[in-house]
Design an enzyme around this catalytic site. Sequence first.
Site, PDB file in Angstrom:
ATOM      1  N   GLU A  45     -11.371   3.924  -8.329  1.00  0.00           N
ATOM      2  CA  GLU A  45     -11.044   3.691  -6.924  1.00  0.00           C
ATOM      3  C   GLU A  45     -10.866   5.022  -6.178  1.00  0.00           C
ATOM      4  OE1 GLU A  45      -7.481   1.342  -4.472  1.00  0.00           O
ATOM      5  OE2 GLU A  45      -7.226   1.829  -6.603  1.00  0.00           O
ATOM      6  N   LYS A 113     -11.636  -3.570  -0.124  1.00  0.00           N
ATOM      7  CA  LYS A 113     -10.397  -4.051  -0.744  1.00  0.00           C
ATOM      8  C   LYS A 113      -9.706  -5.053   0.177  1.00  0.00           C
ATOM      9  CE  LYS A 113      -6.500  -2.059  -3.332  1.00  0.00           C
ATOM     10  NZ  LYS A 113      -5.878  -0.772  -3.724  1.00  0.00           N
ATOM     11  N   CYS A 149      -8.832  -2.740  -7.754  1.00  0.00           N
ATOM     12  CA  CYS A 149      -7.440  -2.542  -8.169  1.00  0.00           C
ATOM     13  C   CYS A 149      -6.567  -3.769  -7.869  1.00  0.00           C
ATOM     14  CB  CYS A 149      -6.878  -1.273  -7.529  1.00  0.00           C
ATOM     15  SG  CYS A 149      -5.395  -0.623  -8.342  1.00  0.00           S
TER      16      CYS A 149
END
Length: 552
Positions: A45, A113, A149
């Site tokens: 990330e 995200k 994540c």
Amino acid sequence: MADTFRLTMAQANPVMGDLEGNAARVREVWQQAKDAGSDMVAFPEMFIVGYNAQDLILKPALQTAALDVIDRLAADCADGPVIAVGGPYAHAGKLYNAYFVLKGGKVVHRQLKHHLPNYTVFDEARLFDPGPVGGPYDVNGVRIGSPICEDAWFGDVPETMQETGAEILIVPNGSPYYRDKFDRRVTHMVARVIETGLPLVYLNMVGGQDDQVFDGGSFVLNPGGELAMQLPVFDEVVTHVEFTRTGRGWRCGAGHKAVLPAGEEQDYRVCVEALRDYMGKTGFRKVLLGLSGGIDSALVATIAVDALGADNVRCVMLPSEYTSQGSLDDAEDIAKRLGVRYDFVPIAEGRAAITNTLAPLFAGTEPGLTEENIQSRLRGLLLMALSNKFGEMLLTTGNKSEVAVGYATIYGDMAGGYNPIKDMYKTRVFETSRWRNAVHREWMSGPAGEVIPPAIIDKPPSAELRPDQKDEDSLPPYDVLDAILFMLVDEDRSVAECVAAGYDRETVKRVEHLIYISEYKRFQSAPGARLSKKAFWLDRRYPIVNRFRDPS
């Protein structure tokens, strides 16, 4: 339709803001992946910028530069494996934490995200906009889903990817260390595998960034939650894994399964890696510290040698008339055991000059804490002079117990650029010192064996600022103090809960008061390695001016 899929995993260490350097690392690993015949190479990330970038990520100039670097990467790496790499994506007045998929000379997919963490060290809800729940992308006929994540800590994003055709989940992470976090990661990822029926690649970065250390520990899970491959913690690793299409879907072939060390070893490794990367990434090569003959400075000196090598560590003993012969002997002893430069700089002459200078103003008053602190501040002045003169960064050596209750002198022993044990309670300092004497690993640059003299570990702690001084003159015994601090700080427990656990209420209230009135010191303290979810800085943000006290 392909029956095999070869992935190169880059458990890599970015440098914050070094866009060109991080891109060069991507090119280097991409070439390794190409030579290995991989279909895809995946990075963690936000790898192009580094993580956690905090407000740096809000600079439009950085956002533009990062996108330019990614576009050039795509063009340079057109003929070979697909690249997946994290970075910021600014679009239509919004900013996203994105995962870029580079194929055939251009960006072919951006995963944005969706779930933005806003707890402990994370501040993403303030920095980024939430992206839509996206679908998978194609890599040579295989459909890949990449929840970023936090998106894999919840079921909705992976399930949506599975429902829209994803066959393999590759999860890029910037997940910093705290003790026992690895088990939580595995538990969450196993849940995603069970829910989706898909294999999952958990790819974490490594390396230190300010107080945080990213510990790697990347792994691959097959459907059903079986561990197919486990990378080591803390080490940069590039590895190639192969998936095969079966009647039950894609499965990863069995790979190496690294054995993960116990908690005390991981904590110590974090202290070493945090200092090593803080030095390397800021451009410092050498450190110095005041070596008192006590346990804290002994452990910090050992960490420094393990991180940087003995040739890059200077230890300085600055004795006063209150420094015991035992401390003098112990400081010289550990310096010899570690092989560091050892300087002896008595402070009596300087202290006398300061005392004489202040004498007209202090006339008619009784000597006390002020005079004690002059010793500490004089040591800080001398150590900072050496730091300025020789370009050696000064390390400060206060443990978490002292940092919590303000048992340190601001502009004195708190002076310094970094504190490797800032998040380590005093009782754990003793445990860690004993562990280091018994254990040596290849990542340690210092010598094996009993590097910290037993006399330092066994003697009662003392600041030695007045005759026969002991820490317990001012504080509860450290086993009691640390237990109370853990409840009040790490667990946010009430005074009543501490009392119910068996601790004296007056003692608990006194500790609570010391915590609150010491906030101004912590505000000005050096950064240090984060070992817990309640380290002093981003994990725990309190006002300096504060009259609240727990009424329970």
